[in-house]
Design a protein around this motif. Sequence first.
Motif, PDB file in Angstrom:
ATOM      1  N   GLY A 109       3.430   5.828  -3.214  1.00 22.64           N
ATOM      2  CA  GLY A 109       4.703   6.536  -3.344  1.00 22.64           C
ATOM      3  C   GLY A 109       5.295   6.958  -2.011  1.00 22.64           C
ATOM      4  O   GLY A 109       6.190   7.795  -1.953  1.00 22.64           O
ATOM      5  N   LYS A 110       4.780   6.361  -0.923  1.00 19.32           N
ATOM      6  CA  LYS A 110       5.256   6.755   0.424  1.00 19.32           C
ATOM      7  C   LYS A 110       6.462   5.919   0.842  1.00 19.32           C
ATOM      8  O   LYS A 110       6.712   4.861   0.270  1.00 19.32           O
ATOM      9  CB  LYS A 110       4.135   6.555   1.446  1.00 19.32           C
ATOM     10  N   ASN A 159       0.828  -1.217   0.000  1.00 20.15           N
ATOM     11  CA  ASN A 159       0.000   0.000   0.000  1.00 20.15           C
ATOM     12  C   ASN A 159       0.853   1.254   0.000  1.00 20.15           C
ATOM     13  O   ASN A 159       0.544   2.229  -0.703  1.00 20.15           O
ATOM     14  CB  ASN A 159      -0.935   0.010   1.220  1.00 20.15           C
ATOM     15  N   MET A 160       1.932   1.234   0.757  1.00 18.27           N
ATOM     16  CA  MET A 160       2.786   2.424   0.816  1.00 18.27           C
ATOM     17  C   MET A 160       3.474   2.656  -0.528  1.00 18.27           C
ATOM     18  O   MET A 160       3.564   3.796  -1.002  1.00 18.27           O
ATOM     19  CB  MET A 160       3.807   2.298   1.951  1.00 18.27           C
ATOM     20  N   ILE A 161       3.949   1.603  -1.158  1.00 17.98           N
ATOM     21  CA  ILE A 161       4.633   1.749  -2.460  1.00 17.98           C
ATOM     22  C   ILE A 161       3.662   2.277  -3.506  1.00 17.98           C
ATOM     23  O   ILE A 161       4.019   3.155  -4.299  1.00 17.98           O
ATOM     24  CB  ILE A 161       5.298   0.416  -2.874  1.00 17.98           C
ATOM     25  N   LYS A 162       2.437   1.771  -3.500  1.00 15.78           N
ATOM     26  CA  LYS A 162       1.434   2.255  -4.462  1.00 15.78           C
ATOM     27  C   LYS A 162       1.145   3.736  -4.271  1.00 15.78           C
ATOM     28  O   LYS A 162       0.792   4.444  -5.214  1.00 15.78           O
ATOM     29  CB  LYS A 162       0.131   1.455  -4.319  1.00 15.78           C
ATOM     30  N   ARG A 205       4.053  11.186  -9.854  1.00 14.47           N
ATOM     31  CA  ARG A 205       4.023  12.575  -9.358  1.00 14.47           C
ATOM     32  C   ARG A 205       4.199  12.605  -7.842  1.00 14.47           C
ATOM     33  O   ARG A 205       4.901  13.467  -7.303  1.00 14.47           O
ATOM     34  CB  ARG A 205       2.688  13.242  -9.752  1.00 14.47           C
ATOM     35  N   LYS A 206       3.569  11.646  -7.149  1.00 10.22           N
ATOM     36  CA  LYS A 206       3.703  11.585  -5.680  1.00 10.22           C
ATOM     37  C   LYS A 206       5.148  11.268  -5.303  1.00 10.22           C
ATOM     38  O   LYS A 206       5.699  11.824  -4.343  1.00 10.22           O
ATOM     39  CB  LYS A 206       2.773  10.516  -5.100  1.00 10.22           C
ATOM     40  N   ARG A 207       5.771  10.341  -6.059  1.00 17.61           N
ATOM     41  CA  ARG A 207       7.159   9.958  -5.755  1.00 17.61           C
ATOM     42  C   ARG A 207       8.097  11.141  -5.980  1.00 17.61           C
ATOM     43  O   ARG A 207       9.057  11.318  -5.218  1.00 17.61           O
ATOM     44  CB  ARG A 207       7.564   8.758  -6.618  1.00 17.61           C
ATOM     45  N   ARG A 233      16.154   7.330   2.141  1.00 22.65           N
ATOM     46  CA  ARG A 233      15.264   8.176   1.348  1.00 22.65           C
ATOM     47  C   ARG A 233      14.650   9.302   2.168  1.00 22.65           C
ATOM     48  O   ARG A 233      13.997  10.175   1.621  1.00 22.65           O
ATOM     49  CB  ARG A 233      14.148   7.329   0.768  1.00 22.65           C
ATOM     50  N   ASN A 234      14.815   9.267   3.456  1.00 24.23           N
ATOM     51  CA  ASN A 234      14.379  10.400   4.289  1.00 24.23           C
ATOM     52  C   ASN A 234      15.251  10.458   5.542  1.00 24.23           C
ATOM     53  O   ASN A 234      16.097   9.581   5.764  1.00 24.23           O
ATOM     54  CB  ASN A 234      12.877  10.328   4.626  1.00 24.23           C
TER      55      ASN A 234
END
Length: 208
Positions: free
Chosen positions: A77-78, A72-75, A157-159, A108-109
């Motif tokens: 872009g989180k 769910n997170m990958i979909k 776009r979210k990524r 990544r963060n």
Amino acid sequence: MGEVVDAGKKEANGSLADLNPTVVFVLGGPGSGKGTQCANIVRHFGFTHLSAGDLLRAEIKSGSENGTMISNMIKEGKIVPSEVTIKLLERAMLENGNDKFLIDGFPRNEENRAAFEAVTKIEPSFVLFFDCSDEEMERRLLGRNQGREDDNIETIRKRFKVFQDSSLPVIEYYNSKGKVRKIDAGRPVEEVYESVKAIFEPKNEKAD
Ligand SMILES: Nc1ncnc2c1ncn2[C@@H]1O[C@H](COP(=O)(O)OP(=O)(O)O)[C@@H](O)[C@H]1O
Ligand SMILES: Nc1ccn([C@H]2C[C@H](O)[C@@H](COP(=O)(O)OP(=O)(O)O)O2)c(=O)n1
Ligand SMILES: [Mg+2]
């Protein structure tokens, strides 16, 4: 006393502190060419390539209890909680046994960065940063054809936004420590690799 070892199955032995691996972080926006260039580096310089995204996708496929959350997170872009990703990276390093790793797409963060440092005590030797325009990255992602659920324009776009807001500050952090090797990744694969190679090749420093 000799131990019988099943050569076909790698055991996660020892600790990361014992292994004390050399680590290079490979960062850049989605579609900047991290995976493509890592494959080249592995062939010439003896590193093992660990892609955080690949490890997370394998975890989904393995039917793990975290699979649905990761998917769910990958979909969306989180970025998946650090605890999950770091466990996968640690396990992969210990199972592999090499002492030189390219860690692609991580940290990544800020949470990824600080947690990895706290848990593993590993400092990267340097950080490769593939710098590429959004237009070019979008073109590449839409043409990637790997059947990824996140390579659609809405998730892309979210990524991009997550990269701008959360990942670039990590690159800035390493830049302030003099650790970033920035590469113009908007060029053809072979040209980009020429720049990458120059960074990994031992320097022929002149005596004066
Ligand atoms: N320099 C390049 N020029 C054109 N296409 C590229 C280049 N590097 C990679 N690609 C292609 O772009 C897509 C994304 O590359 P990939 O290595 O998967 O990037 P990342 O891991 O950073 O998302 C792939 O289809 C790849 O073949
Ligand atoms: N450190 C990471 C790396 C990836 N992920 C998740 C979120 C990312 O959008 C996806 C895909 O990452 P991946 O590195 O495979 O994507 P790109 O190669 O940059 O296109 O995985 C994560 O949550 N944490
Ligand atoms: Mg990749």
